[in-house]
Structures are given as C-alpha cells and as structure tokens.
Design a protein around this motif. Structure first.
Motif, PDB file in Angstrom:
ATOM      1  N   PHE A 119      28.204  20.128  50.513  1.00  0.00           N
ATOM      2  CA  PHE A 119      28.652  21.480  50.821  1.00  0.00           C
ATOM      3  C   PHE A 119      28.515  22.427  49.628  1.00  0.00           C
ATOM      4  CE2 PHE A 119      30.903  18.664  53.757  1.00  0.00           C
ATOM      5  CZ  PHE A 119      30.543  19.230  54.971  1.00  0.00           C
ATOM      6  N   GLY A 120      27.628  22.060  48.693  1.00  0.00           N
ATOM      7  CA  GLY A 120      27.314  22.955  47.595  1.00  0.00           C
ATOM      8  C   GLY A 120      28.191  22.825  46.369  1.00  0.00           C
ATOM      9  N   GLU A 161      39.981  28.019  51.815  1.00  0.00           N
ATOM     10  CA  GLU A 161      38.733  27.779  51.087  1.00  0.00           C
ATOM     11  C   GLU A 161      38.951  26.800  49.940  1.00  0.00           C
ATOM     12  OE1 GLU A 161      35.618  28.575  51.342  1.00  0.00           O
ATOM     13  OE2 GLU A 161      35.478  30.206  52.794  1.00  0.00           O
ATOM     14  N   ALA A 162      40.016  26.988  49.166  1.00  0.00           N
ATOM     15  CA  ALA A 162      40.299  26.077  48.059  1.00  0.00           C
ATOM     16  C   ALA A 162      40.541  24.660  48.570  1.00  0.00           C
ATOM     17  CB  ALA A 162      41.509  26.569  47.274  1.00  0.00           C
ATOM     18  N   LEU A 163      41.228  24.548  49.706  1.00  0.00           N
ATOM     19  CA  LEU A 163      41.534  23.235  50.272  1.00  0.00           C
ATOM     20  C   LEU A 163      40.267  22.491  50.677  1.00  0.00           C
ATOM     21  CD1 LEU A 163      43.512  21.121  51.344  1.00  0.00           C
ATOM     22  CD2 LEU A 163      43.677  22.468  53.464  1.00  0.00           C
ATOM     23  N   VAL A 164      39.368  23.153  51.399  1.00  0.00           N
ATOM     24  CA  VAL A 164      38.162  22.446  51.846  1.00  0.00           C
ATOM     25  C   VAL A 164      37.236  22.148  50.673  1.00  0.00           C
ATOM     26  CG1 VAL A 164      38.280  23.396  54.175  1.00  0.00           C
ATOM     27  CG2 VAL A 164      36.923  24.580  52.454  1.00  0.00           C
ATOM     28  N   THR A 207      35.699  23.097  58.941  1.00  0.00           N
ATOM     29  CA  THR A 207      35.552  22.505  60.264  1.00  0.00           C
ATOM     30  C   THR A 207      36.726  22.944  61.125  1.00  0.00           C
ATOM     31  OG1 THR A 207      36.821  20.508  59.738  1.00  0.00           O
ATOM     32  CG2 THR A 207      34.456  20.482  59.208  1.00  0.00           C
ATOM     33  N   ASP A 208      36.705  22.534  62.393  1.00  0.00           N
ATOM     34  CA  ASP A 208      37.801  22.884  63.298  1.00  0.00           C
ATOM     35  C   ASP A 208      39.138  22.326  62.818  1.00  0.00           C
ATOM     36  OD1 ASP A 208      36.073  24.264  64.922  1.00  0.00           O
ATOM     37  OD2 ASP A 208      35.782  22.619  66.338  1.00  0.00           O
ATOM     38  N   GLN A 209      39.110  21.244  62.016  1.00  0.00           N
ATOM     39  CA  GLN A 209      40.350  20.628  61.544  1.00  0.00           C
ATOM     40  C   GLN A 209      41.178  21.587  60.692  1.00  0.00           C
ATOM     41  OE1 GLN A 209      39.569  16.992  59.457  1.00  0.00           O
ATOM     42  NE2 GLN A 209      38.542  16.026  61.194  1.00  0.00           N
ATOM     43  N   ILE A 210      40.530  22.554  60.081  1.00  0.00           N
ATOM     44  CA  ILE A 210      41.255  23.447  59.171  1.00  0.00           C
ATOM     45  C   ILE A 210      42.274  24.299  59.922  1.00  0.00           C
ATOM     46  CG2 ILE A 210      39.755  25.491  59.216  1.00  0.00           C
ATOM     47  CD1 ILE A 210      41.254  23.769  56.104  1.00  0.00           C
ATOM     48  N   ARG A 211      42.065  24.505  61.226  1.00  0.00           N
ATOM     49  CA  ARG A 211      43.018  25.300  62.005  1.00  0.00           C
ATOM     50  C   ARG A 211      44.319  24.547  62.235  1.00  0.00           C
ATOM     51  NH1 ARG A 211      40.646  27.587  67.341  1.00  0.00           N
ATOM     52  NH2 ARG A 211      42.624  28.733  67.219  1.00  0.00           N
TER      53      ARG A 211
END
Length: 231
Positions: free
Chosen positions: A89-90, A173-176, A184-188
């Motif tokens: 993811f960069g 953003e920091a978490l992922v 992803t959808d899990q972040i919701r």
C-alpha cells in the motif's frame, strides 16, 4: 509523547519501545541543493517519474532525501547505504538486514508540510492533512466513518464539522497505515472516539493507540501505533 523537530540537523536520540519521535517539516526549508536524486532506488525512481507535476516530483524527492538523512540518527547506517522498499500500500520500509533494531517509521504529507514518525518495535502510522483543502467531506465520511462517528458529525453545528471530520479522517488514515491493511470496508467498524484526545481501538486483530494533535494552524495530525494483539 510527541517531539516536534523544526530542523533536522539536531542530534539523534535513543528511542524506547513506547517513545515516538515526530519530525514536522516544511518543503520551503529545503532547496535543490539539499536533494539527492542519485540515492533513489529503481522503484523509487519509477515513483518519482509517475508524478506528472514538477512540484510533486520535487516534493517526493525531498521526502525521500530527508528520510535518508533522519534514519542514520537512529540506525548505524550512512544515508548513501539506505535501501528503501515499498510495501503493498505504498508504505516505505527497510530490509531486516539494514533494520537491525526494529525501527518502525511512516511518512505523510499535505499542502506544503510533511511529517515523519518513528518508534521502535511497534508498527506506526502518521497522517497529516491541511484543514483548508477543498475535498468532498461527505463522500469520504460515507465510505469510512462508523455509525457513531457519522451521528456525531451530523449533530454538530456547521462551524465545528470541518475540525471533527479531519480528526476522524486523519485517525483512520494513520490507523490503516500502522496496520498496513489499506482502506477497506472494515475501517467503518472502527470508532475512533474523536471527542477524546486519545483512544485505543481494535483493528485487523490488533490493538492500536491513536492520538491527534493540531501541529500547525490549519493542519491536523494523527498518530497510530500497535500495542499488541486483540485477545
């Protein structure tokens, strides 16, 4: 918990497992004389060329040059010897052979500023955003905010919604970036408790501490780091 560095010529410090160093920098601090394009790996050079605007190319080169100047403050490496690899993811990282002390680091940039966060042994992510950007807040919130976060946002008066949005957005953003999973959808399913300065959340099987600071006027920055498995 936070250490802001305005000048990267300061001496390095020894990090503890729970110690975070945060370098907050402005592109205007650096000139073309400071940049080292010859140090880029082939992969980094491809990333450099992928930017269409000259300003974006210079900013990418600045971030990678300065990262190579900072890392030797924490590792027994010369900047000329550092080889950066990019994850799925960069996210840039060092090989196990070079990263002998398990130094974790992450970068973020927005509207003339960039941040580098470092700590040992714990995966870390950082996100900085200019709160003056003209972006589609509603669509981003619909894709990433939890139900609780959405309800809190909608209840706020209009003049408070922008700040609330950027607190949640930088935390997500920091978490992922810390987890290495990407958006992803899990972040919701994650609620980052934006009404609090700090929080602890479960994501992708691990626990993370998250904190937000307003580092400069019109900028919001959040840090996330892993504290263990979610048992």
């Amino acid at each position: 918990m936070y250490l802001q560095e305005k000048n990267i010529d300061s001496s390095g410090r020894i990090l503890a497992c729970d110690g975070i160093h945060l370098w907050l920098l402005n592109y205007a601090q650096f000139s073309a004389h400071d940049l080292r394009p010859a140090l880029l790996t082939n992969d980094e050079h491809e990333q450099f060329l992928a930017y269409r605007a000259e300003k974006d190319r210079v900013h990418f080169l600045t971030r990678r040059t300065i990262l190579r100047r900072i890392l030797p403050l924490y590792l027994p490496l010369a900047e000329n010897d550092i080889v950066l690899t990019t994850g799925e993811f960069g996210k840039p990282f060092l090989s196990l052979e070079q990263n002998t002390t398990d130094l974790q680091f992450n970068l973020s940039h927005s509207q003339g500023m960039f941040a580098i966060a470092l700590m040992r042994q714990c995966a870390i992510g950082v996100d900085i955003e200019s709160t003056q950007m003209d972006i589609e807040h509603e669509s981003i919130a619909a894709l990433t905010f939890s139900q609780d976060e959405t309800r809190q946002l909608e209840r706020l008066p209009a003049h408070l919604q922008r700040g609330f949005f950027y607190t949640v957005w930088t935390r997500k953003e920091a978490l992922v970036k810390a987890s290495g999973t990407g958006l992803t959808d899990q972040i919701r399913a994650v609620s980052t408790e934006p009404e609090r300065e700090k929080c602890t959340v479960s994501h992708d099987g691990s626990l993370f501490h998250i904190a937000t600071v307003e580092v400069e006027k019109h900028y919001r920055l959040s840090l996330a780091y892993e504290i263990g498995e979610n048992r």
